[in-house]
Write an enzyme that holds these catalytic residues in place. Structure first.
Site, PDB file in Angstrom:
ATOM      1  N   LYS A 127       7.987 -53.126 -84.603  1.00 10.42           N
ATOM      2  CA  LYS A 127       7.386 -53.969 -83.551  1.00 10.42           C
ATOM      3  C   LYS A 127       6.725 -55.157 -84.221  1.00 10.42           C
ATOM      4  O   LYS A 127       6.316 -55.080 -85.383  1.00 10.42           O
ATOM      5  CB  LYS A 127       6.324 -53.182 -82.784  1.00 10.42           C
ATOM      6  CG  LYS A 127       5.985 -53.766 -81.429  1.00 10.42           C
ATOM      7  CD  LYS A 127       6.993 -53.314 -80.387  1.00 10.42           C
ATOM      8  CE  LYS A 127       6.805 -54.002 -79.063  1.00 10.42           C
ATOM      9  NZ  LYS A 127       7.675 -53.403 -78.038  1.00 10.42           N
ATOM     10  N   ASP A 167       9.186 -58.820 -75.699  1.00  9.46           N
ATOM     11  CA  ASP A 167       8.184 -57.909 -75.129  1.00  9.46           C
ATOM     12  C   ASP A 167       7.280 -58.836 -74.307  1.00  9.46           C
ATOM     13  O   ASP A 167       7.718 -59.929 -73.903  1.00  9.46           O
ATOM     14  CB  ASP A 167       7.420 -57.147 -76.233  1.00  9.46           C
ATOM     15  CG  ASP A 167       6.588 -55.977 -75.698  1.00  9.46           C
ATOM     16  OD1 ASP A 167       7.140 -54.893 -75.478  1.00  9.46           O
ATOM     17  OD2 ASP A 167       5.363 -56.148 -75.486  1.00  9.46           O
TER      18      ASP A 167
END
Ligand code: NDP
Ligand code: 2IT
Length: 447
Positions: A127, A167
């Site tokens: 991430k 995201d």
């Protein structure tokens, strides 16, 4: 309380990662589930799997300087946590939001490991992101920021190394600027290095819709498992970004009636059912605020400033905004109002106390790492199409997505059953996701 082995490892995690409450929360939730398999898998302890799993393989933090429209130099902080590559290249999104810090990126990366494992596709967990806030920034500012961000990040990426996507705050526009800069820096058209690309330049049909569609499909599977359905039921959705919009669309296709949407300013309630085209026009096209929906819809739709969208009575809840947005009190209100199923479109939107309320009330609860895995799964399908220089139809891709979501649902149920916790999707998701990664790590030796 955790058992003493798990507690010892958890204490180490706390000591090593001070001041990162969201990361601690995510680790603790997984550990609570792992308690159920401690005795069956002494090899996990023998090979130090837990501590290795909690420690990212690599963490990259970098300066992102850029010049705003007034000519003023701005500095943001960039992150990429390459968490675990036991099952494939690091895979996971980039988040651009002022709240981003290392702890947030680690919580998201940790969740991503097990989510990606549950998809059954060959992707590891990672991430990244930045504390950059795209709200109110011009396209030129966003472009210059993305170019600066990629100037550092590109050296860590690769189709077989690390494949970022979107995201919060990172959608098609940002992926375009990021891919453009990657291509320029490397002089290579490596389509498989980023997912969520535009359809004309290597993107996959259904990727945009996939997370929201998947979260609604997961809810549908949970409802079907208890002899129920979406048909005619009120659906409360939070957020009005990528995940929320397509959760609304799929909930409508499944016969439900989504009646809410929100952003950080408040929420709207539309008793006649959300007009998705209007919401998309305001949010996807104009990048406007949620009150504009009520302003333009008329017909009884109302805007509530601040407040909690979970006060609105609904049979199905799809929290699709951000972490810890649904509190214990919200869960109690939803239960009091007769909620049947909660499917997490966002990552960790329900607090641990809220999850306990749902469990005790017997509400079907789909945790994010299972319920929102459709997004990253379709990213992996985008990588497959890029690798074979192919482009699949919408129908074919959606069929693949639906199959994957149904498989995740049955894997969670079967694992929960095996562990003597029937219907507990949290333990099902955590244990099933964990075991595959742990077994691969053992096969590879201590690396
Ligand atoms: P978007 O940026 O498209 O939308 C985010 C939405 O959530 C906006 O409506 C935003 O409102 C709201 N929001 C964000 N932060 C807050 C906050 N602190 N308080 C209140 N509202 C907030 O992001 P996505 O839809 O892509 O992501 C939503 C969630 O889904 C995140 O948890 C993400 O990690 C998760 N997710 C996303 C996937 C994807 O493929 N995109 C895949 C799997 C999970 P505002 O504009 O006012 O900030
Ligand atoms: O949280 C997530 O799963 C995502 N933001 C999607 C990640 C991806 O690589 O598609």
């Amino acid at each position: 309380m955790l058992d003493s082995t798990l507690q010892g490892t958890f204490d180490q995690v706390l000591r090593r990662n001070a001041g990162e409450p969201e990361f601690h929360q995510a680790v603790r939730e997984v550990f609570e589930s792992l308690e159920l398999i401690q005795d069956r898998h002494p090899e996990y302890q023998e090979h130090g799997i837990l501590m290795r799993m909690c420690e990212p393989e690599r963490q990259i933090i970098f300066r992102v300087p850029w010049v705003d429209d007034q000519g003023v130099t701005q500095v943001n902080r960039g992150f990429r946590v390459e968490y675990n590559s036991a099952l494939g290249p690091y895979k996971g999104g980039l988040r651009f939001h002022p709240s981003v810090n290392l702890g947030i990126v680690k919580f998201l990366g940790f969740e991503q490991i097990f989510k990606n494992s549950l998809t059954g596709l060959p992707i590891g967990g990672g991430k990244g992101g930045s504390d950059f806030d795209p709200h109110g920034r011009s396209d030129g500012e966003v472009m210059r920021f993305c170019q600066s961000f990629m100037t550092e990040l590109h050296r860590h990426m690769g189709e077989y190394t690390d494949v970022p996507a979107g995201d919060i705050g990172v959608g098609a526009r940002e992926i375009g600027y990021l891919f453009g800069q990657y291509k320029r820096l490397t002089n290579r058209y490596e389509a498989g290095v980023l997912t969520g690309k535009g359809l004309d330049w290597g993107g996959s049909l259904v990727r945009k819709e996939a997370t929201g569609y998947g979260a609604a499909i997961f809810a549908d599977e949970m409802l079907k498992a208890r002899g129920s359905s979406f048909e005619g039921k009120r659906v409360a959705v939070s957020g009005s970004g990528n995940v929320a919009l397509y959760a609304i669309e799929k909930a409508q296709q499944l016969g439900g009636v989504p009646i809410t949407a929100s952003d950080s300013s408040g929420y709207v309630v539309d008793e006649n059912g959300i007009d998705l085209q209007l919401l998309q026009q305001i949010k996807e096209v104009e990048r406007g605020r949620i009150h504009e929906y009520a302003d333009r819809r008329g017909n009884g739709a109302r805007f509530v400033k601040g407040g909690s969208v979970w006060d609105v009575p609904a049979a199905i809840a799809l929290p699709s905004a951000t972490q810890n947005e649904l509190s214990e009190a919200d869960a109690q209100t939803l239960v009091k109002n007769g909620v049947e199923a909660v499917s997490e479109g966002a990552n960790m939107p329900c607090t641990p106390e809220a999850v306990t309320v749902f469990r005790e009330a017997g509400t079907a609860f789909g945790p994010g790492k299972a319920a929102n895995a459709g997004g990253v799964a379709t990213s992996a399908l985008e990588m497959q199409q890029n690798a074979s220089r192919d482009a699949w139809s919408f129908e074919h891709t959606e069929r693949r997505l639906t199959e994957i979501m149904k498989n995740i649902h049955s894997t969670c149920l079967e694992t929960a059953e095996e562990l003597g916790r029937p219907g507990d999707y949290v333990v099902g998701a955590n244990v099933a996701g964990f075991r595959k990664v742990a077994d691969a790590m053992i096969a590879f030796g201590v690396i």
